[in-house]
Design an enzyme around this catalytic site. Structure first.
Site, PDB file in Angstrom:
ATOM      1  N   HIS A  25      19.727  64.811  40.466  1.00  0.00           N
ATOM      2  CA  HIS A  25      19.785  63.450  41.007  1.00  0.00           C
ATOM      3  C   HIS A  25      19.990  63.496  42.530  1.00  0.00           C
ATOM      4  O   HIS A  25      19.342  62.752  43.270  1.00  0.00           O
ATOM      5  CB  HIS A  25      20.955  62.669  40.394  1.00  0.00           C
ATOM      6  CG  HIS A  25      20.808  62.354  38.938  1.00  0.00           C
ATOM      7  ND1 HIS A  25      21.803  62.582  38.019  1.00  0.00           N
ATOM      8  CD2 HIS A  25      19.777  61.810  38.234  1.00  0.00           C
ATOM      9  CE1 HIS A  25      21.410  62.180  36.825  1.00  0.00           C
ATOM     10  NE2 HIS A  25      20.175  61.724  36.917  1.00  0.00           N
ATOM     11  N   LYS A  49      22.933  54.736  25.385  1.00  0.00           N
ATOM     12  CA  LYS A  49      23.804  55.893  25.596  1.00  0.00           C
ATOM     13  C   LYS A  49      25.282  55.523  25.568  1.00  0.00           C
ATOM     14  O   LYS A  49      25.659  54.451  26.030  1.00  0.00           O
ATOM     15  CB  LYS A  49      23.474  56.543  26.954  1.00  0.00           C
ATOM     16  CG  LYS A  49      22.063  57.091  27.028  1.00  0.00           C
ATOM     17  CD  LYS A  49      21.760  57.677  28.390  1.00  0.00           C
ATOM     18  CE  LYS A  49      20.338  58.220  28.465  1.00  0.00           C
ATOM     19  NZ  LYS A  49      19.978  58.666  29.823  1.00  0.00           N
ATOM     20  N   SER A 136      21.737  65.130  32.620  1.00  0.00           N
ATOM     21  CA  SER A 136      23.123  64.704  32.387  1.00  0.00           C
ATOM     22  C   SER A 136      23.531  65.036  30.955  1.00  0.00           C
ATOM     23  O   SER A 136      24.643  65.488  30.695  1.00  0.00           O
ATOM     24  CB  SER A 136      23.257  63.194  32.621  1.00  0.00           C
ATOM     25  OG  SER A 136      22.941  62.857  33.939  1.00  0.00           O
TER      26      SER A 136
END
Ligand code: PNS
Length: 175
Positions: A25, A49, A136
């Protein structure tokens, strides 16, 4: 959507869950910062999520990571991304594209956002090859199983992850 430059120049939004922010990122945000006068890293809730960090925690840690990068701002928003982009006078959404497996989902989101806001462009950037495998989700999985996330996330994020687990010891020493 505004088609002229606002006083602040060209603005890009890099949206994501950032749960947590990875070095991939960071790579994308810094690449975007080369082409835009201002880059807004926008923490959004991805309804699919279950997060490790609260929205406020994510904003705080991302703020620490980009502290000193004057053209990078961190914010959070709920609701539709295109509405947020309109409010912020953004010219583009920038997303990272790692592999072809990212493509389908990114294409769907891009076309949905274009359907909602035809003048808002989505642009894709490839991270450095060394981050192609970094996500992630996998970072959290490795961390949760006691593996090292060194080099996958910024040191600031590593510290936040350890604090979240309630230990300041590196994962490998904690066993
Ligand atoms: O990091 P992620 O989880 O891949 O980011 C996905 C995100 C948060 C950018 C996406 O879920 C999103 O844009 N959510 C905001 C809600 C929205 O606008 N949905 C419709 C457009 S697809």
């Amino acid at each position: 959507m505004t088609s002229t430059n606002p006083p602040g120049g060209r603005v890009a939004i890099v949206p994501g869950s950032f749960d947590p922010l990875t070095n991939g990122h960071v790579d994308i945000v810094l690449r975007a910062a080369k082409f835009f006068d201002r880059v807004i890293v926008a923490v959004l809730v991805n309804a699919e999520k279950t997060p490790m960090f609260t929205e406020a925690e994510r904003v705080a840690m991302i703020g620490e990571v980009f502290n000193g990068q004057a053209s990078v701002e961190v914010d959070s928003c709920g609701g539709l991304l295109v509405e947020y982009a309109r409010r912020r006078g953004a010219h583009a959404i920038v997303r990272g594209m790692r592999t072809v497996s990212d493509f389908d989902h990114e294409l769907q989101m891009t076309l949905m956002n274009r359907h909602l806001e035809p003048d808002l462009e989505t642009m894709f950037m490839m991270p450095a090859a060394r981050y192609t495998f970094v996500s992630s989700r996998l970072t959290k999985e490795v961390f949760g199983l006691g593996g090292s996330v060194h080099g996958l996330v910024p040191p600031v994020v590593e510290r936040w992850m350890r604090a979240k687990r309630g230990s300041d010891r590196p994962a490998t020493e904690a066993r």
